[in-house]
Write an enzyme that holds these catalytic residues in place. Sequence first.
Site, PDB file in Angstrom:
ATOM      1  CE1 TYR A 109      62.011  46.105  62.701  1.00  9.94           C
ATOM      2  CE2 TYR A 109      60.073  47.286  61.904  1.00  9.94           C
ATOM      3  CZ  TYR A 109      61.357  47.297  62.416  1.00  9.94           C
ATOM      4  OH  TYR A 109      61.984  48.486  62.644  1.00  9.94           O
ATOM      5  CD  GLU A 197      64.638  47.529  64.907  1.00  4.50           C
ATOM      6  OE1 GLU A 197      64.584  47.831  63.704  1.00  4.50           O
ATOM      7  OE2 GLU A 197      65.702  47.295  65.508  1.00  4.50           O
TER       8      GLU A 197
END
Length: 396
Positions: A109, A197
Amino acid sequence: MNIHEYQAKELLARFGVAVQPGAIAFNPEQAVYAATQLGGWHWAVKAQIHAGARGKAGGIKLCKTYQEVRQAAEELIGRRLVTTQTGPDGQPIQRVYIEVADPFERELYLGYVVDRKEERIRVIASRHGGMDIEEIVKTDPNAILQVVVEPAVGLQAFQARELAFQLGLNIKQVSRAVTTILGAYRAFRDCDASMLEINPLVVTADDRVLALDAKMSFDDNALFRRPNIAAMFDPQQQDPREAQAAEHNLNYIGLEGEIGCIVNGAGLAMATMDMIKHAGGSPANFLDVGGGASPDRVATAFRLVLSDSNVKSILVNIFAGINRCDWVAQGVVQACKQIDIKVPLVVRLAGTNVEEGRKIIAESGINIIGAETLAEAADKAVAACRGTIAAPVSIH
């Protein structure tokens, strides 16, 4: 402002972030053609909406044949996808992104946000990525790695290397991850983004580091200097009421309550919503008409609020400073004459020219529930919504 995944990847690729080959399609035939042009043996057909959690909601389909690509596109295009981030109505799928689906070994991530408390860009990373990242954060907060960027020098290569090593990457992967981390930071900074993101950021067997998904949001106040990004806006992903409000320079956000709000000033609007909740009601919207609330803008605000069929009463709360109560009162009267308002209307005026404003409403002959304070206005709006106020009385 949000953009689609494929648009975010186009931006990231310009800053050196590695992404998989892909193409956009608006119908099943284009989807099949895109798959043939991309080559490979497996493809991902991804619904393009302004929301995450698509995988769990069935918005991403893995295909092994052209027929499966066609079928996936037929199933997705034209429907509304409901995810944990869209609300119960979901968002319409009008295009899909066809992407080569190569196998990968790890999911990571990587995210960038503006930390308003620190007044810095904060880089967030984790060894765990993919659909379960939210649950992982709750159960293991220590899995989150963070770097606060000093704006005078920007994100440094040594910081990106430290982050890459903390993610457990080998030497070859670290070099490519540094390119990705720095490139994504430059994209975030240079495009005036408010959020970026990459989830998941994947590592393949041959040590490539790829942005398998990308989500970006931008500062609306900076779009005037980013015309290329402003052109990416997809109005069909926005609530039609919010789009209409933007055309009239009104700030509107639809909610799920029953009491419509028309207020001047964002802070006062938030306080009004809080008071409605405190009184036992539920606001149907956030609506800030701004400091220059002309009669036309106030009338437009009424139309926006009444376009929500759930609204059972309306609360107008104006504290006039830059604005003037008589202007707002003219707007209220104009709206009542132009629009068939079938729900109770509560008006609270205070500030500049308040007596003139109340006089305009009183002499209009329109039945309005008056209030002196915000608490009183909220109580009366909730009571009117529940039908416990039998008939409106003229404001005094």
